[in-house]
Design a protein around this motif. Structure first.
Motif, PDB file in Angstrom:
ATOM      1  N   ARG A   1      27.566 -56.855 -50.912  1.00  0.00           N
ATOM      2  CA  ARG A   1      26.943 -58.082 -51.794  1.00  0.00           C
ATOM      3  C   ARG A   1      25.352 -58.059 -51.863  1.00  0.00           C
ATOM      4  O   ARG A   1      24.943 -58.077 -52.919  1.00  0.00           O
ATOM      5  N   ALA A   2      24.981 -57.279 -50.774  1.00  0.00           N
ATOM      6  CA  ALA A   2      23.357 -57.124 -50.738  1.00  0.00           C
ATOM      7  C   ALA A   2      23.000 -55.995 -51.582  1.00  0.00           C
ATOM      8  O   ALA A   2      21.906 -56.166 -52.217  1.00  0.00           O
ATOM      9  N   ARG A   3      23.910 -54.922 -51.656  1.00  0.00           N
ATOM     10  CA  ARG A   3      23.437 -53.691 -52.380  1.00  0.00           C
ATOM     11  C   ARG A   3      23.477 -54.253 -53.873  1.00  0.00           C
ATOM     12  O   ARG A   3      22.927 -53.708 -54.711  1.00  0.00           O
ATOM     13  N   LYS A   4      24.577 -55.118 -54.111  1.00  0.00           N
ATOM     14  CA  LYS A   4      24.823 -55.299 -55.517  1.00  0.00           C
ATOM     15  C   LYS A   4      23.609 -56.151 -55.951  1.00  0.00           C
ATOM     16  O   LYS A   4      23.119 -56.053 -57.213  1.00  0.00           O
ATOM     17  N   ALA A   5      23.304 -57.307 -55.104  1.00  0.00           N
ATOM     18  CA  ALA A   5      22.065 -57.997 -55.579  1.00  0.00           C
ATOM     19  C   ALA A   5      20.788 -57.419 -55.737  1.00  0.00           C
ATOM     20  O   ALA A   5      19.999 -57.699 -56.654  1.00  0.00           O
ATOM     21  N   ALA A   6      20.671 -56.355 -54.658  1.00  0.00           N
ATOM     22  CA  ALA A   6      19.282 -55.497 -54.876  1.00  0.00           C
ATOM     23  C   ALA A   6      19.143 -54.783 -56.097  1.00  0.00           C
ATOM     24  O   ALA A   6      18.286 -54.703 -56.892  1.00  0.00           O
ATOM     25  N   ARG A   7      20.560 -54.159 -56.575  1.00  0.00           N
ATOM     26  CA  ARG A   7      20.412 -53.108 -57.564  1.00  0.00           C
ATOM     27  C   ARG A   7      20.320 -54.053 -59.038  1.00  0.00           C
ATOM     28  O   ARG A   7      19.664 -53.557 -59.832  1.00  0.00           O
ATOM     29  N   GLY A   8      20.870 -55.198 -58.827  1.00  0.00           N
ATOM     30  CA  GLY A   8      20.608 -56.245 -60.050  1.00  0.00           C
ATOM     31  C   GLY A   8      19.294 -56.554 -60.160  1.00  0.00           C
ATOM     32  O   GLY A   8      18.871 -56.734 -61.468  1.00  0.00           O
ATOM     33  N   ILE A   9      18.653 -57.012 -59.045  1.00  0.00           N
ATOM     34  CA  ILE A   9      17.172 -57.395 -59.219  1.00  0.00           C
ATOM     35  C   ILE A   9      16.175 -56.227 -59.806  1.00  0.00           C
ATOM     36  O   ILE A   9      15.609 -56.411 -60.526  1.00  0.00           O
TER      37      ILE A   9
ATOM     38  N   MET B   1      20.387 -65.484 -50.042  1.00  0.00           N
ATOM     39  CA  MET B   1      20.153 -64.193 -50.608  1.00  0.00           C
ATOM     40  C   MET B   1      18.673 -63.710 -50.113  1.00  0.00           C
ATOM     41  O   MET B   1      19.095 -62.561 -49.538  1.00  0.00           O
ATOM     42  N   THR B   2      17.713 -64.150 -49.923  1.00  0.00           N
ATOM     43  CA  THR B   2      16.371 -63.578 -49.320  1.00  0.00           C
ATOM     44  C   THR B   2      16.652 -63.100 -47.974  1.00  0.00           C
ATOM     45  O   THR B   2      16.186 -62.064 -47.368  1.00  0.00           O
ATOM     46  N   ARG B   3      17.195 -63.964 -46.938  1.00  0.00           N
ATOM     47  CA  ARG B   3      17.718 -63.766 -45.876  1.00  0.00           C
ATOM     48  C   ARG B   3      18.507 -62.482 -45.500  1.00  0.00           C
ATOM     49  O   ARG B   3      18.222 -61.411 -44.942  1.00  0.00           O
ATOM     50  N   ASP B   4      19.570 -62.309 -46.249  1.00  0.00           N
ATOM     51  CA  ASP B   4      20.179 -61.054 -46.465  1.00  0.00           C
ATOM     52  C   ASP B   4      19.579 -59.963 -47.106  1.00  0.00           C
ATOM     53  O   ASP B   4      19.763 -58.803 -46.204  1.00  0.00           O
ATOM     54  N   LEU B   5      18.843 -59.991 -47.841  1.00  0.00           N
ATOM     55  CA  LEU B   5      18.147 -58.895 -48.577  1.00  0.00           C
ATOM     56  C   LEU B   5      16.929 -58.404 -47.496  1.00  0.00           C
ATOM     57  O   LEU B   5      16.846 -57.056 -47.114  1.00  0.00           O
ATOM     58  N   LYS B   6      16.303 -59.196 -46.703  1.00  0.00           N
ATOM     59  CA  LYS B   6      15.486 -58.913 -45.804  1.00  0.00           C
ATOM     60  C   LYS B   6      16.081 -58.277 -44.601  1.00  0.00           C
ATOM     61  O   LYS B   6      15.456 -57.129 -44.204  1.00  0.00           O
ATOM     62  N   ARG B   7      17.045 -58.829 -44.367  1.00  0.00           N
ATOM     63  CA  ARG B   7      18.013 -58.270 -43.105  1.00  0.00           C
ATOM     64  C   ARG B   7      18.391 -57.004 -43.268  1.00  0.00           C
ATOM     65  O   ARG B   7      18.067 -55.880 -42.319  1.00  0.00           O
ATOM     66  N   TRP B   8      18.864 -56.391 -44.482  1.00  0.00           N
ATOM     67  CA  TRP B   8      19.674 -55.384 -44.763  1.00  0.00           C
ATOM     68  C   TRP B   8      18.459 -54.268 -45.166  1.00  0.00           C
ATOM     69  O   TRP B   8      18.551 -53.100 -45.038  1.00  0.00           O
ATOM     70  N   PHE B   9      17.471 -54.738 -45.951  1.00  0.00           N
ATOM     71  CA  PHE B   9      16.649 -53.777 -46.691  1.00  0.00           C
ATOM     72  C   PHE B   9      15.077 -53.991 -46.420  1.00  0.00           C
ATOM     73  O   PHE B   9      14.302 -53.157 -46.607  1.00  0.00           O
ATOM     74  N   GLY B  10      14.800 -54.964 -45.637  1.00  0.00           N
ATOM     75  CA  GLY B  10      13.506 -55.318 -45.545  1.00  0.00           C
ATOM     76  C   GLY B  10      12.635 -55.759 -46.802  1.00  0.00           C
ATOM     77  O   GLY B  10      11.420 -55.868 -46.245  1.00  0.00           O
ATOM     78  N   PHE B  11      13.107 -56.241 -47.691  1.00  0.00           N
ATOM     79  CA  PHE B  11      12.441 -56.536 -48.902  1.00  0.00           C
ATOM     80  C   PHE B  11      12.937 -58.266 -49.169  1.00  0.00           C
ATOM     81  O   PHE B  11      14.152 -58.325 -49.302  1.00  0.00           O
ATOM     82  N   THR B  12      12.144 -58.951 -49.649  1.00  0.00           N
ATOM     83  CA  THR B  12      12.471 -59.906 -50.283  1.00  0.00           C
ATOM     84  C   THR B  12      12.978 -59.831 -51.669  1.00  0.00           C
ATOM     85  O   THR B  12      12.692 -58.815 -52.444  1.00  0.00           O
TER      86      THR B  12
END
Length: 227
Positions: free
Chosen positions: A152-160, A181-192
């Motif tokens: 889910r996090a990778r899909k969201a990041a790719r989409g953004i 979404m912000t919490r998950d993206l920061k946790r997995w990838f370190g980016f908002t």
């Protein structure tokens, strides 16, 4: 029938000056040769990551890697007894000898990549949630939630990074709201999400490595089959 080849991709890297790179979680393990400037070599399997990791590379170092498909099983005893590979082709041959991918693993991870919950994935696969949890840990070393949330996090990041509006990413990836979404993206990838969006037109932005081959849920318009 699932492709039985455990290899997803091969890669190499070298530099003539000090270099630091950020490695993003991708759901894959790599078999890697790290060759020092003096010619000594270290062969190892990378681990499944839960957050970004920084790798520092010395001038003159060379890396050769074989990326395994998500869910590939690894026979460590084969690696420990094998002679040190001296090329990318011999490294790939060793990876095929020491690793394997099963249709059960492929089906399980494909289902988790698009599931709304681990329970719904278990239902789709025709097993109990406890059975799914046990099999996921036994096969991959990680829980169903690890795989579902990473996809889910990778899909969201790719989409953004591809230009999707943040609210579309929230809805399309089934986050409860943008804060989630912000919490998950920061946790997995370190980016908002905003930091990811700011890198859309900058191909050197480290977040773009999230779009490289790895474990993913499909973006809107893509299709994935679990049968």
């Amino acid at each position: 029938m699932a492709d039985s080849d455990p290899i997803l991709a091969t890669w190499s890297f070298s530099t003539d000056k000090p270099h630091t790179t950020i490695v993003m979680p991708d759901g894959c393990r790599d078999l890697i040769i790290r060759q020092r400037p003096d010619g000594t070599q270290h062969v190892f399997f990378s681990h499944l990551m839960h957050s970004p990791e920084t790798v520092s590379v010395l001038p003159g170092e060379m890396f050769f890697g074989v990326r395994l498909k998500p869910g590939a099983a690894i026979a460590a005893h084969i690696l420990s007894k094998a002679p040190t590979p001296n090329s990318l082709s011999t490294l790939a041959a060793l990876a095929r000898e020491a690793a394997s991918i099963s249709s059960d693993s492929t089906e399980m991870l494909a289902c988790l990549a698009v599931a709304t919950s681990s329970a719904s994935a278990a239902h789709a696969l025709g097993v109990s949630l406890r059975t799914l949890q046990r099999h996921a840990v036994q096969i991959t070393g990680e829980s169903p939630d690890f795989w579902r949330q990473l996809a889910r996090a990778r899909k969201a990041a790719r989409g953004i990074l591809s230009g999707h509006h943040l609210q579309d990413a929230v809805a399309g990836c089934l986050f409860s709201d943008q804060a989630h979404m912000t919490r998950d993206l920061k946790r997995w990838f370190g980016f908002t999400p905003g930091a990811l969006a700011s890198g859309r037109n900058n191909p050197s932005h480290p977040a773009w490595s999230i779009c490289e081959t790895g474990y993913d849920a499909p973006l809107t318009g893509e299709h994935i089959s679990i049968r």
